[in-house]
Design a protein around this motif. Structure first.
Motif, PDB file in Angstrom:
ATOM      1  N   ALA A 378      -5.354  46.677  -4.468  1.00 41.22           N
ATOM      2  CA  ALA A 378      -6.103  47.177  -3.309  1.00 41.22           C
ATOM      3  C   ALA A 378      -6.657  46.032  -2.478  1.00 41.22           C
ATOM      4  CB  ALA A 378      -7.237  48.093  -3.777  1.00 41.22           C
ATOM      5  N   PHE A 379      -7.126  44.987  -3.141  1.00 44.19           N
ATOM      6  CA  PHE A 379      -7.649  43.823  -2.427  1.00 44.19           C
ATOM      7  C   PHE A 379      -6.540  43.173  -1.597  1.00 44.19           C
ATOM      8  CE2 PHE A 379      -8.586  39.264  -2.144  1.00 44.19           C
ATOM      9  CZ  PHE A 379      -9.884  39.277  -1.636  1.00 44.19           C
ATOM     10  N   LEU A 380      -5.365  43.018  -2.192  1.00 43.09           N
ATOM     11  CA  LEU A 380      -4.251  42.393  -1.477  1.00 43.09           C
ATOM     12  C   LEU A 380      -3.800  43.250  -0.299  1.00 43.09           C
ATOM     13  CD1 LEU A 380      -2.075  40.946  -4.362  1.00 43.09           C
ATOM     14  CD2 LEU A 380      -3.279  39.667  -2.596  1.00 43.09           C
ATOM     15  N   GLU A 381      -3.721  44.561  -0.498  1.00 51.70           N
ATOM     16  CA  GLU A 381      -3.287  45.422   0.605  1.00 51.70           C
ATOM     17  C   GLU A 381      -4.309  45.418   1.734  1.00 51.70           C
ATOM     18  OE1 GLU A 381      -1.571  49.202  -0.139  1.00 51.70           O
ATOM     19  OE2 GLU A 381      -0.401  48.509  -1.869  1.00 51.70           O
ATOM     20  N   TRP A 382      -5.584  45.327   1.380  1.00 52.53           N
ATOM     21  CA  TRP A 382      -6.595  45.209   2.430  1.00 52.53           C
ATOM     22  C   TRP A 382      -6.412  43.899   3.189  1.00 52.53           C
ATOM     23  CZ3 TRP A 382     -10.176  41.265   2.624  1.00 52.53           C
ATOM     24  CH2 TRP A 382     -11.073  41.342   3.698  1.00 52.53           C
ATOM     25  N   MET A 383      -6.175  42.791   2.477  1.00 54.62           N
ATOM     26  CA  MET A 383      -5.942  41.507   3.131  1.00 54.62           C
ATOM     27  C   MET A 383      -4.693  41.534   4.012  1.00 54.62           C
ATOM     28  SD  MET A 383      -6.892  38.567   0.317  1.00 54.62           S
ATOM     29  CE  MET A 383      -6.571  37.215   1.441  1.00 54.62           C
ATOM     30  N   GLU A 384      -3.740  42.385   3.647  1.00 50.38           N
ATOM     31  CA  GLU A 384      -2.514  42.511   4.432  1.00 50.38           C
ATOM     32  C   GLU A 384      -2.718  43.366   5.680  1.00 50.38           C
ATOM     33  OE1 GLU A 384       0.109  44.173   1.554  1.00 50.38           O
ATOM     34  OE2 GLU A 384       0.341  42.297   0.436  1.00 50.38           O
ATOM     35  N   GLY A 385      -3.908  43.944   5.819  1.00 46.74           N
ATOM     36  CA  GLY A 385      -4.193  44.763   6.994  1.00 46.74           C
ATOM     37  C   GLY A 385      -3.739  46.201   6.863  1.00 46.74           C
ATOM     38  N   LYS A 386      -3.416  46.634   5.641  1.00 50.05           N
ATOM     39  CA  LYS A 386      -2.928  47.995   5.433  1.00 50.05           C
ATOM     40  C   LYS A 386      -4.089  48.979   5.283  1.00 50.05           C
ATOM     41  CE  LYS A 386       1.363  46.450   3.256  1.00 50.05           C
ATOM     42  NZ  LYS A 386       2.160  46.389   2.006  1.00 50.05           N
ATOM     43  N   THR A 387      -3.823  50.225   5.664  1.00 47.47           N
ATOM     44  CA  THR A 387      -4.801  51.291   5.478  1.00 47.47           C
ATOM     45  C   THR A 387      -4.788  51.722   4.018  1.00 47.47           C
ATOM     46  OG1 THR A 387      -4.524  52.101   7.733  1.00 47.47           O
ATOM     47  CG2 THR A 387      -5.429  53.648   6.130  1.00 47.47           C
ATOM     48  N   LEU A 388      -5.962  51.795   3.407  1.00 49.43           N
ATOM     49  CA  LEU A 388      -6.079  52.227   2.019  1.00 49.43           C
ATOM     50  C   LEU A 388      -6.404  53.727   2.000  1.00 49.43           C
ATOM     51  CD1 LEU A 388      -8.164  49.268   0.546  1.00 49.43           C
ATOM     52  CD2 LEU A 388      -5.700  49.449   0.836  1.00 49.43           C
ATOM     53  N   PRO A 389      -5.514  54.566   1.454  1.00 48.74           N
ATOM     54  CA  PRO A 389      -5.716  56.017   1.510  1.00 48.74           C
ATOM     55  C   PRO A 389      -7.056  56.479   0.969  1.00 48.74           C
ATOM     56  CG  PRO A 389      -3.511  55.515   0.740  1.00 48.74           C
ATOM     57  CD  PRO A 389      -4.241  54.209   0.802  1.00 48.74           C
ATOM     58  N   GLY A 390      -7.493  55.864  -0.141  1.00 45.09           N
ATOM     59  CA  GLY A 390      -8.763  56.285  -0.739  1.00 45.09           C
ATOM     60  C   GLY A 390      -9.960  55.992   0.131  1.00 45.09           C
ATOM     61  N   VAL A 391      -9.875  54.936   0.934  1.00 37.03           N
ATOM     62  CA  VAL A 391     -10.958  54.612   1.864  1.00 37.03           C
ATOM     63  C   VAL A 391     -10.845  55.452   3.122  1.00 37.03           C
ATOM     64  CG1 VAL A 391     -11.994  52.782   3.270  1.00 37.03           C
ATOM     65  CG2 VAL A 391     -11.136  52.260   0.976  1.00 37.03           C
ATOM     66  N   ALA A 392      -9.617  55.625   3.630  1.00 39.69           N
ATOM     67  CA  ALA A 392      -9.407  56.439   4.821  1.00 39.69           C
ATOM     68  C   ALA A 392      -9.900  57.864   4.607  1.00 39.69           C
ATOM     69  CB  ALA A 392      -7.930  56.435   5.200  1.00 39.69           C
ATOM     70  N   ALA A 393      -9.688  58.395   3.390  1.00 36.44           N
ATOM     71  CA  ALA A 393     -10.143  59.749   3.086  1.00 36.44           C
ATOM     72  C   ALA A 393     -11.662  59.827   3.106  1.00 36.44           C
ATOM     73  CB  ALA A 393      -9.605  60.197   1.731  1.00 36.44           C
ATOM     74  N   LEU A 394     -12.341  58.756   2.669  1.00 35.06           N
ATOM     75  CA  LEU A 394     -13.808  58.729   2.737  1.00 35.06           C
ATOM     76  C   LEU A 394     -14.280  58.720   4.177  1.00 35.06           C
ATOM     77  CD1 LEU A 394     -14.970  56.257  -0.054  1.00 35.06           C
ATOM     78  CD2 LEU A 394     -14.952  58.751  -0.099  1.00 35.06           C
ATOM     79  N   ASP A 395     -13.526  58.053   5.042  1.00 33.57           N
ATOM     80  CA  ASP A 395     -13.879  58.038   6.466  1.00 33.57           C
ATOM     81  C   ASP A 395     -13.883  59.449   7.035  1.00 33.57           C
ATOM     82  OD1 ASP A 395     -14.310  55.353   6.636  1.00 33.57           O
ATOM     83  OD2 ASP A 395     -12.330  54.846   7.418  1.00 33.57           O
ATOM     84  N   GLN A 396     -13.016  60.318   6.466  1.00 31.82           N
ATOM     85  CA  GLN A 396     -13.006  61.715   6.914  1.00 31.82           C
ATOM     86  C   GLN A 396     -14.296  62.417   6.479  1.00 31.82           C
ATOM     87  OE1 GLN A 396     -10.348  62.836   8.757  1.00 31.82           O
ATOM     88  NE2 GLN A 396      -9.498  60.767   8.570  1.00 31.82           N
ATOM     89  N   GLY A 397     -14.848  61.916   5.347  1.00 29.60           N
ATOM     90  CA  GLY A 397     -16.144  62.439   4.892  1.00 29.60           C
ATOM     91  C   GLY A 397     -16.093  63.734   4.136  1.00 29.60           C
ATOM     92  N   GLY A 398     -14.925  64.403   4.085  1.00 24.89           N
ATOM     93  CA  GLY A 398     -14.858  65.709   3.443  1.00 24.89           C
ATOM     94  C   GLY A 398     -15.657  66.727   4.218  1.00 24.89           C
TER      95      GLY A 398
END
Length: 404
Positions: A378-398
């Motif tokens: 997850a750290f590497l994918e974040w450094m690569e500029g990729k969207t992390l599904p688990g974080v993006a879903a939190l942005d939705q807030g439920g």
């Protein structure tokens, strides 16, 4: 970022489905490194203190949808109870009546531990029906597993859309550290990237040259960049088929105004073993029968100067073959220098990914870095500029509490 934290949630009397990463090393049924369990303590204790009932969801190993006794979370209970200081009540499933009965009977100062989510094939497929069955067990969803945030699984992404959702303390700390390093950093920003192969870090390098002011390239990767400039690297680890790509990255860095630092002197040896006879030579003068195994003192001085210039540092990967002496010298020296600057409040330093944590621990520098991520992929994918599904879903807030 729009994600909420535990501070934004009403937890009193609520069942808090808490996704954690407790995929810890185990030998003979006993936990050998409790770091990941220690890191969830703040979240669990905060939920309890505010009247919530923590219900832990987690995976362990790769059971591929099959029940396996050697991957049951039940064996983690003694370590969880010792570290968290609470009674842990185990449910032999993470959905259905078995789990419901445990959650419904939780008492004060107790937490529920539900069985390995990956015992269900639908977990890794992000099956909506499995996520809905998990959601029946909670009133609030809290994701404290940044290390699993790059996977769109039922317990990391699907659940976050079904319940009022927030980040746990570990996730919150990780996201804040990452935002301060690449989102809105204090400049100049320096990235140190090492490791064996350019091919595994193409996306990373491509993203970083657009975001940082200085980029140190070390380890076996540096050999490929040296070869791309027509330098003979002898028998060194080198991806000669990636030299064209290396030249593209160098050109992109120049266009973006990112200064790349490659070794100007190197430590070479004829064999890779502890205490092997070695010598320091200019990077342009590697003997044909030798291997480059570390950066030399002149290169280390240049890295230290870049660290002195920087206000923010992102570190991923060692500068040399850090596993054995004397080829750990460059990594140790640069890491200790960054740690000292961080300790004195002169540098925000964020490090993570695979060998990085091991290298910084070996150097005795990890404790003084501003933030050490244990998230790996997850750290590497974040450094690569990729969207992390688990974080993006939190942005939705439920759904909101009112909708619930």
């Amino acid at each position: 970022m729009a994600w909420k934290t535990l501070d934004d949630m009403d937890l009193d009397g609520k069942r808090v489905l808490t996704r954690v990463d407790i995929n810890v090393p185990v030998e003979d049924g006993k936990v050998t490194d409790a770091t990941r369990i220690e890191r969830i303590a703040a979240t669990v204790q905060d939920i309890l203190a505010r009247g919530g009932k923590p219900v832990l969801l987690a995976h362990f190993g790769r059971p591929k949808g099959e029940r396996r006794d050697d991957m049951s979370l039940q064996m983690l209970i003694p370590c969880l109870e010792e570290v968290l200081g609470v009674d842990v009540v185990f449910a032999a499933d993470c959905i259905g009546p078995v789990a419901q009965a445990v959650v419904d009977t939780l008492g004060d100062n107790q937490i529920a531990l539900l069985e390995n989510t990956r015992f269900h094939k639908g977990e890794e497929k992000n099956d909506p029906e499995l996520a809905a069955q998990m959601a029946e067990l909670g009133d609030v969803y809290c994701n404290d597993a940044f290390s699993a945030a790059h996977r769109a699984h039922a317990s990391t992404e699907g659940l976050a859309r079904l319940l009022p959702a927030c980040a746990g303390r570990l996730m919150q700390g990780e996201l804040m550290a990452l935002e301060s390093a690449l989102g809105t950093p204090e400049r100049p920003v320096l990235a140190v990237v090492g490791g064996a192969k350019v091919s595994t870090k193409l996306d990373l390098l491509g993203n970083l040259v657009e975001k940082v002011d200085m980029l140190v390239i070390g380890g076996g990767m540096a050999n490929t960049f040296l070869a791309a400039q027509g330098i003979d690297v002898g028998k060194s680890l080198c991806e000669h088929d990636m030299t064209d790509t290396a030249r593209v990255i160098l050109g992109k860095a120049e266009t973006e105004g990112c200064r790349i630092l490659l070794p100007t002197d190197v430590v070479v040896a004829r064999e890779f073993k502890e205490g092997a006879e070695s010598e320091t030579v200019p990077a342009t003068a590697c003997p044909a029968d030798a291997m480059i195994l570390d950066a030399g003192p002149e290169s280390v001085a240049a890295v230290k100067a870049a660290i002195d210039e920087a206000k923010t540092l992102i570190w991923n990967g060692p500068l040399g073959a850090f596993e054995i002496a004397p080829f750990d010298t460059a990594t140790n020296a640069a890491a200790k220098h960054a740690a000292l600057r961080s300790e004195h409040g002169q540098l925000v330093s964020v490090a993570g990914g695979g060998d990085t944590v091991a290298a910084l621990n070996k150097a005795g520098a990890a404790s003084d870095f501003s933030y050490i991520s244990t998230a790996g992929g997850a750290f590497l994918e974040w450094m690569e500029g990729k969207t992390l599904p688990g974080v993006a879903a939190l942005d939705q807030g439920g759904p909101s509490d009112e909708e619930e």
